[in-house]
Design a protein around this motif. Structure first.
Motif, PDB file in Angstrom:
ATOM      1  N   SER A 125       1.018  -1.215  -0.024  1.00 25.74           N
ATOM      2  CA  SER A 125      -0.068  -0.108   0.087  1.00 25.74           C
ATOM      3  C   SER A 125       1.003   1.265   0.088  1.00 25.74           C
ATOM      4  O   SER A 125       2.011   1.160   0.600  1.00 25.74           O
ATOM      5  CB  SER A 125      -0.820   0.152   1.176  1.00 25.74           C
ATOM      6  OG  SER A 125      -1.724  -1.232   1.201  1.00 25.74           O
ATOM      7  N   ARG A 143      -4.077   3.385  -7.085  1.00 21.28           N
ATOM      8  CA  ARG A 143      -3.587   2.046  -7.279  1.00 21.28           C
ATOM      9  C   ARG A 143      -4.583   1.002  -7.078  1.00 21.28           C
ATOM     10  O   ARG A 143      -4.714   0.011  -7.757  1.00 21.28           O
ATOM     11  CB  ARG A 143      -2.219   1.880  -6.121  1.00 21.28           C
ATOM     12  CG  ARG A 143      -1.602   0.509  -6.188  1.00 21.28           C
ATOM     13  CD  ARG A 143      -0.670   0.512  -5.140  1.00 21.28           C
ATOM     14  NE  ARG A 143      -1.322  -0.182  -3.941  1.00 21.28           N
ATOM     15  CZ  ARG A 143      -1.866  -1.222  -3.660  1.00 21.28           C
ATOM     16  NH1 ARG A 143      -1.300  -2.256  -4.707  1.00 21.28           N
ATOM     17  NH2 ARG A 143      -2.198  -1.745  -2.557  1.00 21.28           N
ATOM     18  N   LYS A 144      -5.335   1.089  -5.973  1.00 21.44           N
ATOM     19  CA  LYS A 144      -6.537   0.162  -5.935  1.00 21.44           C
ATOM     20  C   LYS A 144      -7.272  -0.001  -7.204  1.00 21.44           C
ATOM     21  O   LYS A 144      -7.686  -1.145  -7.554  1.00 21.44           O
ATOM     22  CB  LYS A 144      -7.161   0.223  -4.504  1.00 21.44           C
ATOM     23  CG  LYS A 144      -6.390  -0.133  -3.494  1.00 21.44           C
ATOM     24  CD  LYS A 144      -7.295   0.137  -2.080  1.00 21.44           C
ATOM     25  CE  LYS A 144      -6.668  -0.338  -0.726  1.00 21.44           C
ATOM     26  NZ  LYS A 144      -7.537  -0.112   0.242  1.00 21.44           N
ATOM     27  N   GLU A 151      -2.921   5.814  -2.935  1.00 23.22           N
ATOM     28  CA  GLU A 151      -3.290   4.286  -2.659  1.00 23.22           C
ATOM     29  C   GLU A 151      -4.759   3.882  -3.529  1.00 23.22           C
ATOM     30  O   GLU A 151      -5.048   2.871  -4.095  1.00 23.22           O
ATOM     31  CB  GLU A 151      -3.591   4.237  -1.189  1.00 23.22           C
ATOM     32  CG  GLU A 151      -3.955   2.927  -0.884  1.00 23.22           C
ATOM     33  CD  GLU A 151      -3.129   1.603  -1.493  1.00 23.22           C
ATOM     34  OE1 GLU A 151      -3.584   0.598  -1.368  1.00 23.22           O
ATOM     35  OE2 GLU A 151      -2.282   1.943  -2.048  1.00 23.22           O
TER      36      GLU A 151
END
Length: 179
Positions: A106, A116-117, A113
């Motif tokens: 993470s 990214r997720k 983040e």
């Protein structure tokens, strides 16, 4: 063993020669990715154009790094992971971002983040993220244009990642320290 040629401006098909020469002049080198893509001028042109478009899609340098590194790590691209770590450093992006992504950890920044997720969800679900994932992405401060910019980035990195898998593109000396 790869049977792909690393083209130079002298060996490339006519429609790739100028693009390779321009890369050499602007970057001081012809990245091996470009040298391979030159075999099909349309692929090289398409990739370079998508690169321009992704850079202009509304993401800052940190977000671009998250986009490119997340996709390249997901696709396990031996070439793009070190290349984008080098590019991130040139763009003054904190090395911790590339390192965390490559280690599949993470990110400390909540907005990055969330990006990214969301990218991972897009890749894992083949462009069909859940409503919850879309809501979380928007709640992090992203807009519909950013959702579509992720699609654009996936298209760009699919071109490079798959080319590198097929050609077993050698990592350029300039990127080797980032392997």
């Amino acid at each position: 063993m790869s049977k792909f040629t690393l083209h130079t401006p002298d060996s490339a098909p006519a429609d790739s020669k100028e693009r390779l020469q321009e890369a050499k002049e602007s970057m001081g080198m012809i990245p091996n990715l470009y040298a391979v893509m030159a075999e099909l001028p349309e692929l090289l042109e398409g990739y370079q154009k998508l690169d321009e478009l992704v850079r202009d899609s509304g993401f800052d340098n940190d977000e671009l790094t998250v986009l490119w590194q997340t996709i390249s790590t997901y696709n396990d691209c031996h070439y793009c992971k070190p290349a984008h770590a080098a590019i991130a450093q040139q763009m003054d992006v904190d090395d911790a971002i590339s390192k965390a992504i490559r280690e599949e950890k993470s990110l400390d920044d909540d907005k990055l983040e969330a990006l990214r997720k969301f990218i991972l969800e897009m890749l894992e679900q083949r462009g069909k993220p859940s409503d919850d994932s879309l809501a979380a992405f928007r709640d992090a401060g992203y807009e519909n244009k950013h959702i579509l910019a992720v699609v654009l980035g996936i298209a760009q990195k699919t071109m490079s990642n798959y080319t590198n898998h097929l050609a077993k593109t050698p990592v350029d000396d300039a990127f080797k320290k980032f392997e």
